[in-house]
Enzyme design. Structure first.
Site, mmCIF file in Angstrom:
data_model
loop_
_atom_site.group_PDB
_atom_site.id
_atom_site.type_symbol
_atom_site.label_atom_id
_atom_site.label_comp_id
_atom_site.label_asym_id
_atom_site.label_seq_id
_atom_site.Cartn_x
_atom_site.Cartn_y
_atom_site.Cartn_z
ATOM 1 N N HIS A 1 -0.565 -10.557 -4.382
ATOM 2 C CA HIS A 1 0.246 -10.053 -5.332
ATOM 3 C C HIS A 1 0.545 -11.427 -6.231
ATOM 4 O O HIS A 1 0.647 -12.282 -5.759
ATOM 5 C CB HIS A 1 1.606 -9.334 -4.863
ATOM 6 C CG HIS A 1 2.425 -10.369 -3.861
ATOM 7 N ND1 HIS A 1 2.009 -10.443 -2.610
ATOM 8 C CD2 HIS A 1 3.366 -11.140 -4.038
ATOM 9 C CE1 HIS A 1 2.446 -11.067 -1.777
ATOM 10 N NE2 HIS A 1 3.496 -11.963 -2.709
ATOM 11 N N HIS B 1 -0.429 -8.453 1.223
ATOM 12 C CA HIS B 1 -1.322 -7.916 0.061
ATOM 13 C C HIS B 1 -1.123 -8.648 -1.059
ATOM 14 O O HIS B 1 -0.021 -8.852 -1.852
ATOM 15 C CB HIS B 1 -0.743 -6.511 0.151
ATOM 16 C CG HIS B 1 -1.321 -5.433 -1.060
ATOM 17 N ND1 HIS B 1 -1.577 -3.983 -0.675
ATOM 18 C CD2 HIS B 1 -1.707 -5.544 -2.360
ATOM 19 C CE1 HIS B 1 -2.163 -3.471 -1.801
ATOM 20 N NE2 HIS B 1 -2.228 -4.577 -2.970
ATOM 21 N N CYS C 1 0.856 -1.209 -0.042
ATOM 22 C CA CYS C 1 0.019 -0.209 0.122
ATOM 23 C C CYS C 1 0.964 1.118 -0.066
ATOM 24 O O CYS C 1 0.515 2.151 -0.572
ATOM 25 C CB CYS C 1 -0.973 0.153 1.311
ATOM 26 S SG CYS C 1 -2.472 -0.899 1.118
HETATM 27 P P1 5GP Z 1 5.616 -13.544 -0.978
HETATM 28 O O1 5GP Z 1 6.516 -14.525 -0.302
HETATM 29 O O2 5GP Z 1 4.476 -12.777 0.048
HETATM 30 O O3 5GP Z 1 4.530 -14.165 -2.137
HETATM 31 O O4 5GP Z 1 6.458 -12.477 -1.941
HETATM 32 C C1 5GP Z 1 6.648 -11.357 -1.560
HETATM 33 C C2 5GP Z 1 7.716 -10.729 -2.552
HETATM 34 O O5 5GP Z 1 7.887 -9.105 -2.472
HETATM 35 C C3 5GP Z 1 9.144 -11.209 -2.386
HETATM 36 O O6 5GP Z 1 9.424 -11.826 -3.569
HETATM 37 C C4 5GP Z 1 9.991 -10.108 -2.064
HETATM 38 O O7 5GP Z 1 11.154 -10.039 -2.576
HETATM 39 C C5 5GP Z 1 8.944 -8.935 -2.475
HETATM 40 N N1 5GP Z 1 9.336 -7.709 -1.787
HETATM 41 C C6 5GP Z 1 9.171 -7.626 -0.417
HETATM 42 N N2 5GP Z 1 9.455 -6.083 0.020
HETATM 43 C C7 5GP Z 1 9.418 -5.582 -1.230
HETATM 44 C C8 5GP Z 1 9.612 -4.200 -1.395
HETATM 45 O O8 5GP Z 1 9.484 -3.218 -0.669
HETATM 46 N N3 5GP Z 1 9.715 -3.765 -2.865
HETATM 47 C C9 5GP Z 1 9.642 -4.549 -3.789
HETATM 48 N N4 5GP Z 1 9.783 -4.240 -5.257
HETATM 49 N N5 5GP Z 1 9.511 -6.044 -3.644
HETATM 50 C C10 5GP Z 1 9.276 -6.334 -2.340
HETATM 51 ZN ZN ZN Z 2 -1.782 -3.295 1.235
#
Ligand code: 5GP
Ligand code: ZN
Length: 108
Positions: free
Chosen positions: A99, A97, A6
């Site tokens: 993604h 969130h 967010c």
């Molecule tokens: P999840 O494990 O929740 O599916 O993946 C979260 C993803 O978000 C990870 O691949 C991580 O590298 C990425 N991520 C986390 N924080 C940030 C951020 O502040 N900026 C960006 N560009 N990616 C992020």
């Molecule tokens: Zn959010």
């Protein structure tokens, strides 16, 4: 809301933007696991797919439309790619969130 995605949507945290419209934002993952690693998110906060009501599911189709567009622009439409949506504990969802990861550019 104390949600990093967010904050990115609101421009309070930087991102390497790939695509934006009124409903979604796409940006490069900060810790890429492949040569192409883009995250596509709705601008509206949903914790996961479980929080999207039946009458709001249009956003998921829209996200997939944008995934197709990005895949073509990045040139991974011919070679193939993975679309990943981690949902909850056992899937190791870190950012609460929703993604969609687009991963490609190498043999996964
Ligand atoms: P999840 O494990 O929740 O599916 O993946 C979260 C993803 O978000 C990870 O691949 C991580 O590298 C990425 N991520 C986390 N924080 C940030 C951020 O502040 N900026 C960006 N560009 N990616 C992020
Ligand atoms: Zn959010």
């Amino acid at each position: 809301m104390d949600c990093i995605f967010c904050k990115i949507v609101r421009g309070e945290m930087p991102c390497s933007k790939v695509y934006e419209d009124d409903k979604v934002l796409a940006f490069n993952d900060i810790d890429p696991q492949a040569p192409v690693h883009v995250l596509v998110i709705p601008k509206k906060h949903y914790g996961s797919i479980l929080d999207i009501k039946d009458d709001e599911m249009d956003i998921v189709a829209h996200i997939h439309k944008i995934i197709n567009k990005i895949a073509k622009e990045k040139g991974i439409d011919k070679t193939g790619f993975r679309i990943v949506n981690n949902c909850g504990e056992d899937a190791n969802q870190v950012v609460k969130h929703i993604h969609y990861h687009i991963l490609g550019g190498k043999k996964l």
